[in-house]
Design a protein around this motif. Sequence first.
Motif, PDB file in Angstrom:
ATOM      1  N   THR A 126       0.815  -1.226   0.000  1.00 33.42           N
ATOM      2  CA  THR A 126       0.000   0.000   0.000  1.00 33.42           C
ATOM      3  C   THR A 126       0.844   1.270   0.000  1.00 33.42           C
ATOM      4  O   THR A 126       0.394   2.302  -0.482  1.00 33.42           O
ATOM      5  CB  THR A 126      -0.954   0.038   1.209  1.00 33.42           C
ATOM      6  OG1 THR A 126      -0.169   0.005   2.404  1.00 33.42           O
ATOM      7  CG2 THR A 126      -1.898  -1.149   1.194  1.00 33.42           C
ATOM      8  N   HIS A 127       2.045   1.239   0.581  1.00 32.39           N
ATOM      9  CA  HIS A 127       2.909   2.426   0.576  1.00 32.39           C
ATOM     10  C   HIS A 127       4.349   1.993   0.370  1.00 32.39           C
ATOM     11  O   HIS A 127       4.754   0.928   0.828  1.00 32.39           O
ATOM     12  CB  HIS A 127       2.847   3.188   1.910  1.00 32.39           C
ATOM     13  CG  HIS A 127       1.474   3.523   2.362  1.00 32.39           C
ATOM     14  ND1 HIS A 127       0.861   2.914   3.423  1.00 32.39           N
ATOM     15  CD2 HIS A 127       0.586   4.422   1.889  1.00 32.39           C
ATOM     16  CE1 HIS A 127      -0.347   3.413   3.587  1.00 32.39           C
ATOM     17  NE2 HIS A 127      -0.539   4.337   2.673  1.00 32.39           N
ATOM     18  N   ARG A 128       5.097   2.859  -0.289  1.00 39.68           N
ATOM     19  CA  ARG A 128       6.507   2.594  -0.583  1.00 39.68           C
ATOM     20  C   ARG A 128       7.301   3.832  -0.185  1.00 39.68           C
ATOM     21  O   ARG A 128       6.945   4.954  -0.573  1.00 39.68           O
ATOM     22  CB  ARG A 128       6.694   2.328  -2.078  1.00 39.68           C
ATOM     23  CG  ARG A 128       5.976   1.086  -2.586  1.00 39.68           C
ATOM     24  CD  ARG A 128       5.498   1.302  -4.016  1.00 39.68           C
ATOM     25  NE  ARG A 128       4.827   0.126  -4.566  1.00 39.68           N
ATOM     26  CZ  ARG A 128       3.517  -0.093  -4.501  1.00 39.68           C
ATOM     27  NH1 ARG A 128       2.715   0.790  -3.909  1.00 39.68           N
ATOM     28  NH2 ARG A 128       2.970  -1.170  -5.033  1.00 39.68           N
ATOM     29  N   PHE A 129       8.382   3.632   0.556  1.00 40.44           N
ATOM     30  CA  PHE A 129       9.245   4.737   0.965  1.00 40.44           C
ATOM     31  C   PHE A 129      10.666   4.498   0.453  1.00 40.44           C
ATOM     32  O   PHE A 129      11.158   3.375   0.478  1.00 40.44           O
ATOM     33  CB  PHE A 129       9.331   4.833   2.494  1.00 40.44           C
ATOM     34  CG  PHE A 129       8.033   5.179   3.161  1.00 40.44           C
ATOM     35  CD1 PHE A 129       7.713   6.504   3.438  1.00 40.44           C
ATOM     36  CD2 PHE A 129       7.137   4.183   3.523  1.00 40.44           C
ATOM     37  CE1 PHE A 129       6.511   6.821   4.071  1.00 40.44           C
ATOM     38  CE2 PHE A 129       5.936   4.495   4.145  1.00 40.44           C
ATOM     39  CZ  PHE A 129       5.621   5.818   4.423  1.00 40.44           C
ATOM     40  N   CYS A 130      11.293   5.578   0.015  1.00 37.65           N
ATOM     41  CA  CYS A 130      12.714   5.528  -0.315  1.00 37.65           C
ATOM     42  C   CYS A 130      13.379   6.740   0.337  1.00 37.65           C
ATOM     43  O   CYS A 130      12.894   7.874   0.165  1.00 37.65           O
ATOM     44  CB  CYS A 130      12.907   5.550  -1.828  1.00 37.65           C
ATOM     45  SG  CYS A 130      14.644   5.361  -2.326  1.00 37.65           S
ATOM     46  N   ARG A 131      14.422   6.491   1.133  1.00 37.39           N
ATOM     47  CA  ARG A 131      15.076   7.575   1.880  1.00 37.39           C
ATOM     48  C   ARG A 131      14.078   8.398   2.694  1.00 37.39           C
ATOM     49  O   ARG A 131      14.169   9.629   2.755  1.00 37.39           O
ATOM     50  CB  ARG A 131      15.854   8.505   0.953  1.00 37.39           C
ATOM     51  CG  ARG A 131      17.115   7.896   0.437  1.00 37.39           C
ATOM     52  CD  ARG A 131      18.002   8.952  -0.204  1.00 37.39           C
ATOM     53  NE  ARG A 131      19.347   8.416  -0.405  1.00 37.39           N
ATOM     54  CZ  ARG A 131      20.297   9.026  -1.071  1.00 37.39           C
ATOM     55  NH1 ARG A 131      20.076  10.219  -1.592  1.00 37.39           N
ATOM     56  NH2 ARG A 131      21.491   8.481  -1.183  1.00 37.39           N
ATOM     57  N   GLY A 132      13.093   7.750   3.229  1.00 39.36           N
ATOM     58  CA  GLY A 132      12.130   8.443   4.083  1.00 39.36           C
ATOM     59  C   GLY A 132      10.993   9.109   3.350  1.00 39.36           C
ATOM     60  O   GLY A 132      10.019   9.539   3.967  1.00 39.36           O
ATOM     61  N   GLN A 133      11.088   9.225   2.029  1.00 42.46           N
ATOM     62  CA  GLN A 133      10.045   9.875   1.241  1.00 42.46           C
ATOM     63  C   GLN A 133       9.019   8.856   0.799  1.00 42.46           C
ATOM     64  O   GLN A 133       9.385   7.761   0.350  1.00 42.46           O
ATOM     65  CB  GLN A 133      10.650  10.519  -0.019  1.00 42.46           C
ATOM     66  CG  GLN A 133      11.789  11.472   0.240  1.00 42.46           C
ATOM     67  CD  GLN A 133      11.340  12.723   0.963  1.00 42.46           C
ATOM     68  OE1 GLN A 133      10.375  13.353   0.574  1.00 42.46           O
ATOM     69  NE2 GLN A 133      12.040  13.073   2.044  1.00 42.46           N
ATOM     70  N   LEU A 134       7.759   9.240   0.885  1.00 44.85           N
ATOM     71  CA  LEU A 134       6.705   8.414   0.323  1.00 44.85           C
ATOM     72  C   LEU A 134       6.754   8.536  -1.189  1.00 44.85           C
ATOM     73  O   LEU A 134       6.755   9.642  -1.732  1.00 44.85           O
ATOM     74  CB  LEU A 134       5.344   8.889   0.836  1.00 44.85           C
ATOM     75  CG  LEU A 134       4.151   8.074   0.342  1.00 44.85           C
ATOM     76  CD1 LEU A 134       4.126   6.703   0.980  1.00 44.85           C
ATOM     77  CD2 LEU A 134       2.858   8.825   0.617  1.00 44.85           C
ATOM     78  N   ILE A 135       6.818   7.404  -1.881  1.00 42.95           N
ATOM     79  CA  ILE A 135       6.999   7.426  -3.334  1.00 42.95           C
ATOM     80  C   ILE A 135       5.661   7.173  -4.020  1.00 42.95           C
ATOM     81  O   ILE A 135       5.035   6.135  -3.821  1.00 42.95           O
ATOM     82  CB  ILE A 135       8.034   6.364  -3.786  1.00 42.95           C
ATOM     83  CG1 ILE A 135       9.346   6.520  -2.996  1.00 42.95           C
ATOM     84  CG2 ILE A 135       8.281   6.455  -5.286  1.00 42.95           C
ATOM     85  CD1 ILE A 135      10.037   7.858  -3.179  1.00 42.95           C
ATOM     86  N   ALA A 136       5.243   8.148  -4.818  1.00 38.82           N
ATOM     87  CA  ALA A 136       3.980   8.008  -5.554  1.00 38.82           C
ATOM     88  C   ALA A 136       4.194   7.170  -6.809  1.00 38.82           C
ATOM     89  O   ALA A 136       5.328   7.012  -7.281  1.00 38.82           O
ATOM     90  CB  ALA A 136       3.456   9.389  -5.934  1.00 38.82           C
ATOM     91  N   GLU A 137       3.110   6.654  -7.352  1.00 42.04           N
ATOM     92  CA  GLU A 137       3.222   5.832  -8.562  1.00 42.04           C
ATOM     93  C   GLU A 137       3.776   6.660  -9.714  1.00 42.04           C
ATOM     94  O   GLU A 137       3.210   7.706 -10.070  1.00 42.04           O
ATOM     95  CB  GLU A 137       1.845   5.254  -8.945  1.00 42.04           C
ATOM     96  CG  GLU A 137       1.921   4.394 -10.199  1.00 42.04           C
ATOM     97  CD  GLU A 137       0.650   3.610 -10.483  1.00 42.04           C
ATOM     98  OE1 GLU A 137      -0.251   3.598  -9.629  1.00 42.04           O
ATOM     99  OE2 GLU A 137       0.588   3.004 -11.562  1.00 42.04           O
ATOM    100  N   PRO A 138       4.881   6.233 -10.284  1.00 39.09           N
ATOM    101  CA  PRO A 138       5.459   7.003 -11.395  1.00 39.09           C
ATOM    102  C   PRO A 138       4.514   7.010 -12.598  1.00 39.09           C
ATOM    103  O   PRO A 138       3.859   6.023 -12.890  1.00 39.09           O
ATOM    104  CB  PRO A 138       6.751   6.230 -11.732  1.00 39.09           C
ATOM    105  CG  PRO A 138       7.061   5.423 -10.505  1.00 39.09           C
ATOM    106  CD  PRO A 138       5.726   5.072  -9.927  1.00 39.09           C
ATOM    107  N   LYS A 139       4.471   8.137 -13.266  1.00 42.32           N
ATOM    108  CA  LYS A 139       3.604   8.271 -14.450  1.00 42.32           C
ATOM    109  C   LYS A 139       4.206   7.512 -15.620  1.00 42.32           C
ATOM    110  O   LYS A 139       5.413   7.559 -15.838  1.00 42.32           O
ATOM    111  CB  LYS A 139       3.459   9.749 -14.823  1.00 42.32           C
ATOM    112  CG  LYS A 139       2.627  10.545 -13.856  1.00 42.32           C
ATOM    113  CD  LYS A 139       2.198  11.867 -14.490  1.00 42.32           C
ATOM    114  CE  LYS A 139       1.498  12.749 -13.478  1.00 42.32           C
ATOM    115  NZ  LYS A 139       2.456  13.343 -12.496  1.00 42.32           N
ATOM    116  N   ILE A 140       3.349   6.842 -16.401  1.00 44.69           N
ATOM    117  CA  ILE A 140       3.878   6.193 -17.610  1.00 44.69           C
ATOM    118  C   ILE A 140       3.472   6.999 -18.834  1.00 44.69           C
ATOM    119  O   ILE A 140       2.622   7.849 -18.768  1.00 44.69           O
ATOM    120  CB  ILE A 140       3.389   4.731 -17.779  1.00 44.69           C
ATOM    121  CG1 ILE A 140       1.863   4.660 -17.856  1.00 44.69           C
ATOM    122  CG2 ILE A 140       3.918   3.868 -16.655  1.00 44.69           C
ATOM    123  CD1 ILE A 140       1.372   3.277 -18.292  1.00 44.69           C
TER     124      ILE A 140
END
Lengths: 443, 443
Positions: A429-443
């Motif tokens: 449900t959620h993904r974090f990288c370096r503490g930041q919440l990562i939104a779904e990248p646009k295709i």
Amino acid sequence: MQKFMYLCSRNTEIYLISYSNTMQIYKANILFTKERDQFEVIPNGYIAVEKGRVVDIYEQLPSTLASQPVTDLGDKLLIPAMNDMHVHAPQYRNQGIAMDLELLPWLQNYTFPEESKYSDTRYAERMYRRFVRDLWRVGTMRTVAFATVHRDSTRLLMNLFLEAGMGACVGKVDMNRNCPKALCESVEEAVSDNETLIAEYAKPNALVSPIITPRFVPSCTPELLQACGDLARKYNLPVQSHLSENRNEIAWVKELEPESRHYGDAYRRYGLFGDTPTIMAHCVWTDGDELRMMREKQVMVAHCPTSNLNLASGMAPIRVFLNEGVPVGLGSDISGGHDLSIFKMMVYAIQVSKMRYCQDKSLPFLTLPEAFWIATKSAGQFFGKVGSFEPGYEFDALVIDDSELNHDNYSLLHRLERFIYLGDDRHITHRFCRGQLIAEPKI
Amino acid sequence: MQKFMYLCSRNTEIYLISYSNTMQIYKANILFTKERDQFEVIPNGYIAVEKGRVVDIYEQLPSTLASQPVTDLGDKLLIPAMNDMHVHAPQYRNQGIAMDLELLPWLQNYTFPEESKYSDTRYAERMYRRFVRDLWRVGTMRTVAFATVHRDSTRLLMNLFLEAGMGACVGKVDMNRNCPKALCESVEEAVSDNETLIAEYAKPNALVSPIITPRFVPSCTPELLQACGDLARKYNLPVQSHLSENRNEIAWVKELEPESRHYGDAYRRYGLFGDTPTIMAHCVWTDGDELRMMREKQVMVAHCPTSNLNLASGMAPIRVFLNEGVPVGLGSDISGGHDLSIFKMMVYAIQVSKMRYCQDKSLPFLTLPEAFWIATKSAGQFFGKVGSFEPGYEFDALVIDDSELNHDNYSLLHRLERFIYLGDDRHITHRFCRGQLIAEPKI
């Protein structure tokens, strides 16, 4: 000042997740592997994160933190995010096709023609956007990727990782023999294109950085290998390549590099085997002096079990690497591998180790905590302090809603095991990288 | 009179699908395996179905059918539905847990305690409903299942398959030695409970029918094995059991049945090895006379590749079975296997055959059409004319919306390959069994 983001979970509860640099505290069922052979399990625990790094984990919130807001993730699991240590980004289109072919016809008919298309950055952008989005889906927050020989589409891939906020070491591929003309470059071009990208991206603590990437010995002349080694040393950059994947390839390298003691030695001679941090994909047939040299130079194995099976390469001796103290991570190796999920690579790694164990009972198969540790903390060391929730580690994390799988009061360890074996991107449900919440990248 | 059902595809188009006994015509990209080693591919083809069976397939609709309504499935794929030839329904709860254990501790600590719970039909109903729903999800329309020793919860499982409209051979398990007391029955009880279910369900052309199910030789005394063989002969019923899964088990059978020439012979002596249609799960170590006897008696192998890997049993010699003309199907073997999808079993079967090929180049690995044929037409023969789209075959089919995977004009064969390797239940939009559209079973 804090910025806030509202997220809707599949249970329709609303969670408040901040992505500022002030301290964040998350409450969840926390699981990770500090040690190789056991999980740390903190039911309804707290993890404090500040400036992208873990401050600490608590069973009960200490009074000093009592005034901090807490993001309650309910009954979900909170685990370290995945690291993919070997993947060919431009093979995204070929994922899951032509799996009946063996290595050589597959390279000639699928791999090289596809990579040739990446001279066109518009084509590259269309594919690379989907590739990065799919990494996001499966919870991979750090990636060590091969791009193609093309500088501009390699830059594009790096920018897409940056745009997404996801970590990556991206290699412009270097190759100048035994490949189609369209993918063949001169040593000078290779050096110049690498230096352009290095000037743009090689910065301390960069989230996305270059990695020196000679494709493999058969596709690089000694001059190109030397130039790659020189670049790695000059700019203190990491190196990735392929090693001892199948027997024919090893015999070929022996012909091409008669002065090398073995395949690994052919890299070592040019400064490409552990003089800077190095990842070698596969290592299915590594033993003897090559194994010793990997331990000594702390060269990391990117173990790609699905690829090894799909290409009928053999079964890499992961237990031996662990016993010898050679660092190991997992790689999807798209499109030799067909599955981008590092969770599924854990399953396959365990299964392959069980087949080795059938043949040699002195090599116990991998346990689940070992596979998890390999995928997270062991692999993550390549990026710094990544892959664990110990204090000081970068907060790369996934939130898992396994309520659909947890229909009968499973233990937390069994819940994690079921998610790894049965789960998929729907449960993240959620993904974090370096503490930041990562939104779904646009295709 | 026709009844109609409106279905909403993921593209929000509305399709009209009838489920009456009058002729139905579906238009789609049709793929199936009439022969073992190649796909039949009919782009934008038509398939006519009447009384649950395929009338024929057409590239162009003949004028005689011009007045019939056609259900246009657009650019989707239409393929035969999956058959799961070996699965333990009461191991549903244990799917994907305790995978680090080997066979014996796993049986003692997980398998048998779980099966004991099925004396409670309320517990059985809660689990079996989910199990049947999950089979539906992954596109399995015919299942050969082990239940438990309990008559009433076995009946419940049969009724749930009937309620769903999905085909199954369901076995009340028979066992009376080397098992916990709670699962141990007398020979008389076993016969009586079987005969009760046989009286209720054994009817010609039944969608759900009983199958005689001695668990395996180590858990059945000679008297019970004989009683099982007598039941199979008396009622002309099929048989399922386990065979030559791992070396310790084989050695154990040798001790228990010293007069048998081999494990298979121990079944044969009691009329349980091909006197009626028979499926034997695993057969990892089958060779020599056992192999010959399987060919002669046309005993079907239920190949369970994930289970073989997870339990470190070994790698079944599927190419040998094909070469010898022994019938083969695929089984998920939950919970020795962790994945219920027969599509994923195809992938694993190919991978296991590639590892065998690495060891012995005289045994070519399975190709995709071969794996598909094994899962569909070869397995389906156990149920009659099932698993193909040739005229007269029962219309068991899946509609695949792979638009998400088909982002770059793949060929139809590559689209199918990508769905098999990368797809999941999200891509299956409709499921048919015997011509009926099957709705999602209630849990």
